[in-house]
Design a protein around this motif. Structure first.
Motif, PDB file in Angstrom:
ATOM      1  N   ARG A 112       0.825  -1.210   0.000  1.00 42.85           N
ATOM      2  CA  ARG A 112       0.000   0.000   0.000  1.00 42.85           C
ATOM      3  C   ARG A 112       0.861   1.262   0.000  1.00 42.85           C
ATOM      4  NH1 ARG A 112      -4.112  -2.106   4.543  1.00 42.85           N
ATOM      5  NH2 ARG A 112      -2.268  -3.404   4.936  1.00 42.85           N
ATOM      6  N   PHE A 113       1.969   1.217   0.747  1.00 41.77           N
ATOM      7  CA  PHE A 113       2.858   2.386   0.704  1.00 41.77           C
ATOM      8  C   PHE A 113       3.523   2.521  -0.671  1.00 41.77           C
ATOM      9  CE2 PHE A 113       2.580   2.489   5.382  1.00 41.77           C
ATOM     10  CZ  PHE A 113       2.361   3.843   5.534  1.00 41.77           C
ATOM     11  N   ALA A 114       3.865   1.383  -1.264  1.00 42.47           N
ATOM     12  CA  ALA A 114       4.452   1.436  -2.609  1.00 42.47           C
ATOM     13  C   ALA A 114       3.470   2.107  -3.570  1.00 42.47           C
ATOM     14  CB  ALA A 114       4.805   0.029  -3.084  1.00 42.47           C
ATOM     15  N   GLU A 115       2.202   1.766  -3.455  1.00 41.91           N
ATOM     16  CA  GLU A 115       1.190   2.320  -4.351  1.00 41.91           C
ATOM     17  C   GLU A 115       0.950   3.808  -4.059  1.00 41.91           C
ATOM     18  OE1 GLU A 115       0.088   1.351  -6.986  1.00 41.91           O
ATOM     19  OE2 GLU A 115      -1.787   2.405  -7.375  1.00 41.91           O
ATOM     20  N   MET A 116       0.906   4.162  -2.776  1.00 43.73           N
ATOM     21  CA  MET A 116       0.757   5.589  -2.442  1.00 43.73           C
ATOM     22  C   MET A 116       1.939   6.376  -2.992  1.00 43.73           C
ATOM     23  SD  MET A 116      -1.146   6.376   1.093  1.00 43.73           S
ATOM     24  CE  MET A 116      -0.214   5.444   2.252  1.00 43.73           C
ATOM     25  N   GLY A 117       3.140   5.821  -2.842  1.00 43.47           N
ATOM     26  CA  GLY A 117       4.333   6.488  -3.353  1.00 43.47           C
ATOM     27  C   GLY A 117       4.261   6.666  -4.860  1.00 43.47           C
ATOM     28  N   ILE A 164      -5.359   8.046  -3.207  1.00 43.76           N
ATOM     29  CA  ILE A 164      -4.446   8.076  -2.058  1.00 43.76           C
ATOM     30  C   ILE A 164      -5.243   8.155  -0.753  1.00 43.76           C
ATOM     31  CG2 ILE A 164      -2.647   9.448  -0.898  1.00 43.76           C
ATOM     32  CD1 ILE A 164      -1.356   9.954  -3.548  1.00 43.76           C
ATOM     33  N   ASP A 165      -6.296   8.944  -0.756  1.00 46.33           N
ATOM     34  CA  ASP A 165      -7.164   9.020   0.427  1.00 46.33           C
ATOM     35  C   ASP A 165      -7.708   7.638   0.777  1.00 46.33           C
ATOM     36  OD1 ASP A 165      -6.799  11.706   0.563  1.00 46.33           O
ATOM     37  OD2 ASP A 165      -8.854  12.274   0.031  1.00 46.33           O
ATOM     38  N   ALA A 166      -8.137   6.904  -0.242  1.00 49.65           N
ATOM     39  CA  ALA A 166      -8.711   5.574  -0.010  1.00 49.65           C
ATOM     40  C   ALA A 166      -7.665   4.642   0.596  1.00 49.65           C
ATOM     41  CB  ALA A 166      -9.261   5.009  -1.315  1.00 49.65           C
ATOM     42  N   LEU A 167      -6.434   4.734   0.090  1.00 50.40           N
ATOM     43  CA  LEU A 167      -5.356   3.894   0.641  1.00 50.40           C
ATOM     44  C   LEU A 167      -5.068   4.283   2.089  1.00 50.40           C
ATOM     45  CD1 LEU A 167      -3.012   3.802  -2.466  1.00 50.40           C
ATOM     46  CD2 LEU A 167      -3.880   1.776  -1.268  1.00 50.40           C
ATOM     47  N   GLU A 168      -5.089   5.565   2.372  1.00 54.68           N
ATOM     48  CA  GLU A 168      -4.858   5.999   3.758  1.00 54.68           C
ATOM     49  C   GLU A 168      -5.944   5.425   4.672  1.00 54.68           C
ATOM     50  OE1 GLU A 168      -5.667  10.015   4.873  1.00 54.68           O
ATOM     51  OE2 GLU A 168      -4.332   9.945   6.608  1.00 54.68           O
ATOM     52  N   GLN A 169      -7.196   5.520   4.234  1.00 55.16           N
ATOM     53  CA  GLN A 169      -8.302   5.001   5.045  1.00 55.16           C
ATOM     54  C   GLN A 169      -8.158   3.502   5.254  1.00 55.16           C
ATOM     55  OE1 GLN A 169     -10.297   6.826   6.810  1.00 55.16           O
ATOM     56  NE2 GLN A 169      -9.180   8.537   5.907  1.00 55.16           N
ATOM     57  N   ASN A 170      -7.750   2.825   4.202  1.00 60.05           N
ATOM     58  CA  ASN A 170      -7.556   1.385   4.268  1.00 60.05           C
ATOM     59  C   ASN A 170      -6.463   1.037   5.291  1.00 60.05           C
ATOM     60  OD1 ASN A 170      -6.033  -1.083   3.418  1.00 60.05           O
ATOM     61  ND2 ASN A 170      -7.798  -1.264   2.042  1.00 60.05           N
ATOM     62  N   ALA A 215      -7.727   1.616   8.776  1.00 63.14           N
ATOM     63  CA  ALA A 215      -8.636   0.529   9.177  1.00 63.14           C
ATOM     64  C   ALA A 215      -7.840  -0.696   9.639  1.00 63.14           C
ATOM     65  CB  ALA A 215      -9.574   0.175   8.021  1.00 63.14           C
ATOM     66  N   SER A 216      -6.727  -0.985   8.941  1.00 61.57           N
ATOM     67  CA  SER A 216      -5.880  -2.118   9.353  1.00 61.57           C
ATOM     68  C   SER A 216      -5.380  -1.947  10.779  1.00 61.57           C
ATOM     69  CB  SER A 216      -4.634  -2.227   8.470  1.00 61.57           C
ATOM     70  OG  SER A 216      -4.975  -2.421   7.140  1.00 61.57           O
ATOM     71  N   LEU A 217      -5.021  -0.725  11.105  1.00 56.86           N
ATOM     72  CA  LEU A 217      -4.433  -0.445  12.421  1.00 56.86           C
ATOM     73  C   LEU A 217      -5.446  -0.623  13.536  1.00 56.86           C
ATOM     74  CD1 LEU A 217      -2.619   2.903  11.557  1.00 56.86           C
ATOM     75  CD2 LEU A 217      -1.661   0.605  11.558  1.00 56.86           C
ATOM     76  N   SER A 218      -6.712  -0.413  13.201  1.00 56.31           N
ATOM     77  CA  SER A 218      -7.746  -0.452  14.231  1.00 56.31           C
ATOM     78  C   SER A 218      -8.241  -1.868  14.488  1.00 56.31           C
ATOM     79  CB  SER A 218      -8.933   0.424  13.812  1.00 56.31           C
ATOM     80  OG  SER A 218      -8.487   1.748  13.622  1.00 56.31           O
ATOM     81  N   ARG A 219      -7.828  -2.795  13.613  1.00 57.31           N
ATOM     82  CA  ARG A 219      -8.330  -4.165  13.794  1.00 57.31           C
ATOM     83  C   ARG A 219      -7.587  -4.887  14.903  1.00 57.31           C
ATOM     84  NH1 ARG A 219      -9.026  -4.630   8.107  1.00 57.31           N
ATOM     85  NH2 ARG A 219      -7.037  -5.692   7.937  1.00 57.31           N
ATOM     86  N   ALA A 243       1.146   7.588   6.304  1.00 56.19           N
ATOM     87  CA  ALA A 243       0.013   7.633   5.368  1.00 56.19           C
ATOM     88  C   ALA A 243      -0.471   9.072   5.230  1.00 56.19           C
ATOM     89  CB  ALA A 243      -1.110   6.727   5.848  1.00 56.19           C
ATOM     90  N   ARG A 244      -0.460   9.770   6.351  1.00 50.08           N
ATOM     91  CA  ARG A 244      -0.890  11.168   6.313  1.00 50.08           C
ATOM     92  C   ARG A 244       0.063  12.032   5.484  1.00 50.08           C
ATOM     93  NH1 ARG A 244      -4.733  14.351   8.182  1.00 50.08           N
ATOM     94  NH2 ARG A 244      -4.104  16.501   8.367  1.00 50.08           N
ATOM     95  N   PHE A 245       1.365  11.759   5.536  1.00 47.52           N
ATOM     96  CA  PHE A 245       2.300  12.545   4.723  1.00 47.52           C
ATOM     97  C   PHE A 245       1.966  12.392   3.235  1.00 47.52           C
ATOM     98  CE2 PHE A 245       5.619  11.793   8.281  1.00 47.52           C
ATOM     99  CZ  PHE A 245       5.098  12.835   9.009  1.00 47.52           C
ATOM    100  N   TYR A 246       1.694  11.155   2.818  1.00 53.30           N
ATOM    101  CA  TYR A 246       1.334  10.941   1.401  1.00 53.30           C
ATOM    102  C   TYR A 246       0.026  11.644   1.068  1.00 53.30           C
ATOM    103  CZ  TYR A 246       5.084   7.571   0.758  1.00 53.30           C
ATOM    104  OH  TYR A 246       6.329   6.994   0.647  1.00 53.30           O
ATOM    105  N   GLU A 247      -0.911  11.545   1.976  1.00 57.73           N
ATOM    106  CA  GLU A 247      -2.215  12.161   1.729  1.00 57.73           C
ATOM    107  C   GLU A 247      -2.082  13.681   1.602  1.00 57.73           C
ATOM    108  OE1 GLU A 247      -5.624  14.291   3.246  1.00 57.73           O
ATOM    109  OE2 GLU A 247      -4.482  13.298   4.848  1.00 57.73           O
ATOM    110  N   ARG A 248      -1.284  14.286   2.474  1.00 54.20           N
ATOM    111  CA  ARG A 248      -1.088  15.738   2.419  1.00 54.20           C
ATOM    112  C   ARG A 248      -0.322  16.139   1.151  1.00 54.20           C
ATOM    113  NH1 ARG A 248      -4.125  18.914   3.863  1.00 54.20           N
ATOM    114  NH2 ARG A 248      -2.576  20.542   3.971  1.00 54.20           N
TER     115      ARG A 248
END
Lengths: 217, 217
Positions: free
Chosen positions: A120-125, A157-163, A166-170, A187-192
């Motif tokens: 997911r980070f690779a894709e955000m990048g 990118i927003d969708a990936l951040e949310q995803n 969500a992983s962290l909260s499980r 994730a927030r750095f990529y989103e910003r």
């Protein structure tokens, strides 16, 4: 006189596009530093950001000097104001790339992100670098509009951040608090970063059309 | 003609100072919503932010209209460019106050932060509101400089953020991953809020003196 003014404005535009290209490279390297825990690459990005900051200051001062030397007419004025605005946004994108690199350096020699989040980070990048390249093109091609396109990349990118969040909260997140926070902040750095790209596209659309698209800066 | 121009610029300045006052109120309420898990207050802040966004758009359009109507001389130009820049920063501060309120709403009826972090968030909130009030004053009083002062408040908020992040990394953090991430992101919202305040002060110093203090935007 008008021609000398436009020559100088063109030169500024060209330098700003190049600066944006540096930011795209910075984000590309920062993401690799993150994914591969590459300290050398992280340090390159951190060092290069000082140069980007200096370029921005120079770019802004040159724009003000141009304003002071000649009182430009409305359309040109809008171009210069846009230039100053965009310079700042691009510098901010550079800062965010640096933040990613700093995080990679901070956790070195450990990887800064758990393996399960790597793709997911690779894709955000990847998306972030594409966005920066698009912005570079938009800057270099006055009159072209790209707000809608950039907005789409931003949504992805927003969708990936949310995803990721969500992983962290499980319950099955097994990497502890510190890794969770690292992932959330990264994730927030990529989103910003993508937000700033959209904001630049919006500004450039404005300079081109005289109408501000959407509500957000 | 020159007088009409300055009258309109003064009016814009006055509206921008008022907008900054709204942001100070928003941050004050958002912090209370956070500390007291007050849903009504959180929703007030979220709703008011739409108004702040609209004011900013209006403010920016009015500045451009002023530019278009009259080609101002160098000092006035710098004031208008600064105005556009500051409008955006102040709107961004409003966004960050809204992010705090949204976090309070998201976790309601539970408190969004563990009791042990409460005092530090109360202090960050207090400093952030003071910073926004200072910025409001600076906007309303062209020629006054406040960069050094704002920078000091920013350092205090940075230190609190670092302190919170250190708490999260310790073994005795007992509130799990989600609460850890909430605290880290919230601390970052306050820190960014203060950064924007410093950036505004820097801009205003520039408009007043013609020299950009420090490197950061």
């Amino acid at each position: 006189m008008r021609t000398a003014f436009h020559d100088r404005l063109d030169k500024l535009t060209c330098q700003l596009a190049a600066m944006c290209g540096m930011v795209a490279v910075a984000m590309e390297k920062a993401t690799r530093a993150l994914l591969e825990a590459d300290l050398g690459l992280a340090e390159e990005v951190i060092k290069a950001d000082t140069e980007i900051d200096a370029l921005r200051l120079h770019s802004e001062e040159a724009a003000y000097a141009l304003l002071a030397l000649q009182a430009p007419v409305a359309g040109d004025l809008r171009s210069i104001v846009t230039h100053i605005h965009v310079s700042e946004k691009v510098e901010r994108m550079g800062d965010l790339a640096r933040h990613v690199a700093e995080q990679a350096r901070r956790r070195y020699p450990e990887p800064a992100i758990p393996a399960q989040t790597r793709d997911r980070f690779a894709e955000m990048g990847r998306l972030a670098v594409v966005a920066a390249r698009q912005v570079q093109q938009l800057i270099a091609t006055p009159g072209r509009t790209g707000y809608a396109e950039l907005n789409e990349a931003d949504d992805l990118i927003d969708a990936l951040e949310q995803n990721l969040l969500a992983s962290l909260s499980r319950q099955d997140w097994q990497h502890g608090v510190r890794a969770g926070i690292d992932v959330a902040l990264l994730a927030r750095f990529y989103e910003r970063f993508a937000d700033q790209a959209v904001s630049v596209a919006r500004r450039l659309d404005y300079a081109a059309t005289g109408t501000l698209p959407g509500a957000h800066g």
